[in-house]
Design a protein around this motif. Sequence first.
Motif, PDB file in Angstrom:
ATOM      1  N   ALA A 146       8.836  -9.829 -12.411  1.00 15.74           N
ATOM      2  CA  ALA A 146       7.994  -9.174 -11.406  1.00 15.74           C
ATOM      3  C   ALA A 146       7.783 -10.130 -10.239  1.00 15.74           C
ATOM      4  N   GLU A 147       7.818  -9.584  -9.023  1.00 19.08           N
ATOM      5  CA  GLU A 147       7.655 -10.405  -7.824  1.00 19.08           C
ATOM      6  C   GLU A 147       6.334 -10.077  -7.136  1.00 19.08           C
ATOM      7  N   ILE A 148       5.556 -11.110  -6.886  1.00 13.73           N
ATOM      8  CA  ILE A 148       4.292 -10.968  -6.165  1.00 13.73           C
ATOM      9  C   ILE A 148       4.535 -11.474  -4.756  1.00 13.73           C
ATOM     10  N   SER A 149       4.239 -10.652  -3.766  1.00 11.57           N
ATOM     11  CA  SER A 149       4.379 -11.085  -2.381  1.00 11.57           C
ATOM     12  C   SER A 149       3.139 -10.674  -1.607  1.00 11.57           C
ATOM     13  N   VAL A 150       2.877 -11.412  -0.546  1.00 11.99           N
ATOM     14  CA  VAL A 150       1.718 -11.130   0.295  1.00 11.99           C
ATOM     15  C   VAL A 150       2.223 -10.745   1.677  1.00 11.99           C
ATOM     16  N   LYS A 151       1.747  -9.623   2.152  1.00 13.34           N
ATOM     17  CA  LYS A 151       2.148  -9.113   3.458  1.00 13.34           C
ATOM     18  C   LYS A 151       0.908  -8.684   4.220  1.00 13.34           C
ATOM     19  N   PRO A 152       1.020  -8.631   5.541  1.00 12.45           N
ATOM     20  CA  PRO A 152      -0.127  -8.148   6.322  1.00 12.45           C
ATOM     21  C   PRO A 152      -0.429  -6.683   5.996  1.00 12.45           C
ATOM     22  N   PHE A 153      -1.695  -6.355   6.000  1.00 12.89           N
ATOM     23  CA  PHE A 153      -2.146  -4.979   5.807  1.00 12.89           C
ATOM     24  C   PHE A 153      -2.997  -4.624   7.010  1.00 12.89           C
ATOM     25  N   TYR A 154      -2.697  -3.517   7.649  1.00 14.12           N
ATOM     26  CA  TYR A 154      -3.390  -3.089   8.861  1.00 14.12           C
ATOM     27  C   TYR A 154      -4.238  -1.865   8.559  1.00 14.12           C
ATOM     28  N   GLY A 155      -5.415  -1.855   9.107  1.00 18.36           N
ATOM     29  CA  GLY A 155      -6.290  -0.701   8.960  1.00 18.36           C
ATOM     30  C   GLY A 155      -7.056  -0.476  10.247  1.00 18.36           C
ATOM     31  N   ALA A 156      -7.381   0.763  10.536  1.00 14.32           N
ATOM     32  CA  ALA A 156      -8.144   1.079  11.745  1.00 14.32           C
ATOM     33  C   ALA A 156      -8.817   2.430  11.579  1.00 14.32           C
ATOM     34  N   SER A 157      -9.988   2.546  12.149  1.00  3.37           N
ATOM     35  CA  SER A 157     -10.719   3.799  12.186  1.00  3.37           C
ATOM     36  C   SER A 157     -11.665   3.719  13.369  1.00  3.37           C
ATOM     37  N   ILE A 158     -11.373   4.455  14.409  1.00 10.03           N
ATOM     38  CA  ILE A 158     -12.159   4.357  15.645  1.00 10.03           C
ATOM     39  C   ILE A 158     -13.602   4.761  15.363  1.00 10.03           C
ATOM     40  N   PRO A 159     -14.550   3.875  15.673  1.00  9.96           N
ATOM     41  CA  PRO A 159     -15.960   4.229  15.474  1.00  9.96           C
ATOM     42  C   PRO A 159     -16.336   5.436  16.338  1.00  9.96           C
ATOM     43  N   LYS A 160     -17.096   6.347  15.790  1.00  7.70           N
ATOM     44  CA  LYS A 160     -17.463   7.568  16.518  1.00  7.70           C
ATOM     45  C   LYS A 160     -18.149   7.266  17.839  1.00  7.70           C
ATOM     46  N   ASP A 161     -19.012   6.252  17.840  1.00  6.12           N
ATOM     47  CA  ASP A 161     -19.749   5.954  19.070  1.00  6.12           C
ATOM     48  C   ASP A 161     -18.884   5.255  20.128  1.00  6.12           C
ATOM     49  N   ARG A 162     -17.648   4.906  19.782  1.00  5.79           N
ATOM     50  CA  ARG A 162     -16.746   4.253  20.747  1.00  5.79           C
ATOM     51  C   ARG A 162     -15.481   5.073  20.976  1.00  5.79           C
ATOM     52  N   LYS A 163     -15.483   6.304  20.510  1.00  4.09           N
ATOM     53  CA  LYS A 163     -14.298   7.149  20.589  1.00  4.09           C
ATOM     54  C   LYS A 163     -13.830   7.339  22.036  1.00  4.09           C
ATOM     55  N   ASN A 164     -14.725   7.730  22.926  1.00  4.41           N
ATOM     56  CA  ASN A 164     -14.341   7.967  24.323  1.00  4.41           C
ATOM     57  C   ASN A 164     -13.788   6.697  24.957  1.00  4.41           C
ATOM     58  N   GLU A 165     -14.420   5.579  24.688  1.00  4.91           N
ATOM     59  CA  GLU A 165     -13.978   4.302  25.231  1.00  4.91           C
ATOM     60  C   GLU A 165     -12.589   3.929  24.698  1.00  4.91           C
ATOM     61  N   ALA A 166     -12.376   4.152  23.402  1.00  5.19           N
ATOM     62  CA  ALA A 166     -11.074   3.838  22.793  1.00  5.19           C
ATOM     63  C   ALA A 166      -9.982   4.737  23.366  1.00  5.19           C
ATOM     64  N   PHE A 167     -10.280   6.024  23.521  1.00  6.36           N
ATOM     65  CA  PHE A 167      -9.290   6.947  24.076  1.00  6.36           C
ATOM     66  C   PHE A 167      -8.951   6.564  25.516  1.00  6.36           C
ATOM     67  N   GLN A 168      -9.962   6.187  26.273  1.00  6.98           N
ATOM     68  CA  GLN A 168      -9.715   5.787  27.660  1.00  6.98           C
ATOM     69  C   GLN A 168      -8.864   4.522  27.701  1.00  6.98           C
ATOM     70  N   TRP A 169      -9.119   3.575  26.811  1.00  8.26           N
ATOM     71  CA  TRP A 169      -8.320   2.351  26.754  1.00  8.26           C
ATOM     72  C   TRP A 169      -6.860   2.690  26.473  1.00  8.26           C
ATOM     73  N   LEU A 170      -6.634   3.594  25.510  1.00 10.45           N
ATOM     74  CA  LEU A 170      -5.263   4.000  25.197  1.00 10.45           C
ATOM     75  C   LEU A 170      -4.581   4.629  26.410  1.00 10.45           C
ATOM     76  N   ARG A 171      -5.297   5.490  27.102  1.00 12.54           N
ATOM     77  CA  ARG A 171      -4.730   6.148  28.287  1.00 12.54           C
ATOM     78  C   ARG A 171      -4.452   5.131  29.390  1.00 12.54           C
ATOM     79  N   ASP A 172      -5.387   4.210  29.598  1.00 12.77           N
ATOM     80  CA  ASP A 172      -5.232   3.194  30.647  1.00 12.77           C
ATOM     81  C   ASP A 172      -4.081   2.232  30.372  1.00 12.77           C
ATOM     82  N   HIS A 173      -3.717   2.069  29.107  1.00  7.46           N
ATOM     83  CA  HIS A 173      -2.661   1.135  28.731  1.00  7.46           C
ATOM     84  C   HIS A 173      -1.377   1.849  28.308  1.00  7.46           C
ATOM     85  N   GLU A 174      -1.213   3.081  28.802  1.00 13.23           N
ATOM     86  CA  GLU A 174       0.002   3.873  28.609  1.00 13.23           C
ATOM     87  C   GLU A 174       0.282   4.252  27.147  1.00 13.23           C
TER      88      GLU A 174
END
Length: 191
Positions: free
Chosen positions: A84-112
């Motif tokens: 058996a092989e044990i390896s460690v790799k990066p794990f990514y997670g994200a969940s836009i906070p509800k109170d920052r949703k508009n700001e996050a969406f605007q950032w995405l739009r502003d950065h193409e």
Amino acid sequence: MKDLLQEMASDSGSTNDKLDRLKDDQLDSISKLANDAAVLEEMISHTEDILKAHKENLKKITDDQLPEALETMGLEKFTLTDGAEISVKPFYGASIPKDRKNEAFQWLRDHEFGDLVKNNVTVTFGRGEDEVAKDFMHLCSTKGFTPSQLEQVAPMTLKAWLRERVEAGDPIPLDLFGAFITQRATIKRSR
């Protein structure tokens, strides 16, 4: 009516007592089934609690203890004697906070990255309003309909986008996207 029941009972060779016992037996059977269902519901709830605890313990091992142990030894992967092989790799997670949703969406739009934001506009029409529904986009404001609007970024899309941007070296405001990057150990069993 009582005479009819007595006559039916005598025709069948039964008495009212036997009919009453039959009803009681049926009610007892229903009661037993209901109790069995309640016991099973409790067992399922208990089993789900145990499963949740096991998942939390597994996460501690795979996300904390194994990565830390391998890092302490300066290893990225390790093969056990059983193959058996044990390896460690990066794990990514994200969940836009509800109170920052508009700001996050605007950032995405502003950065193409605005194409990540899905914008669903819906309205509910009543019976017989098929023609109005067809002309909805045109008639919405003039007819006084109030559509509901839902903007969202699909969770798996956000996670994949985060991984791509981080691996490309792009600066990302992690807190804006409720994002985190950690290490996760995986164990591949030999076959």
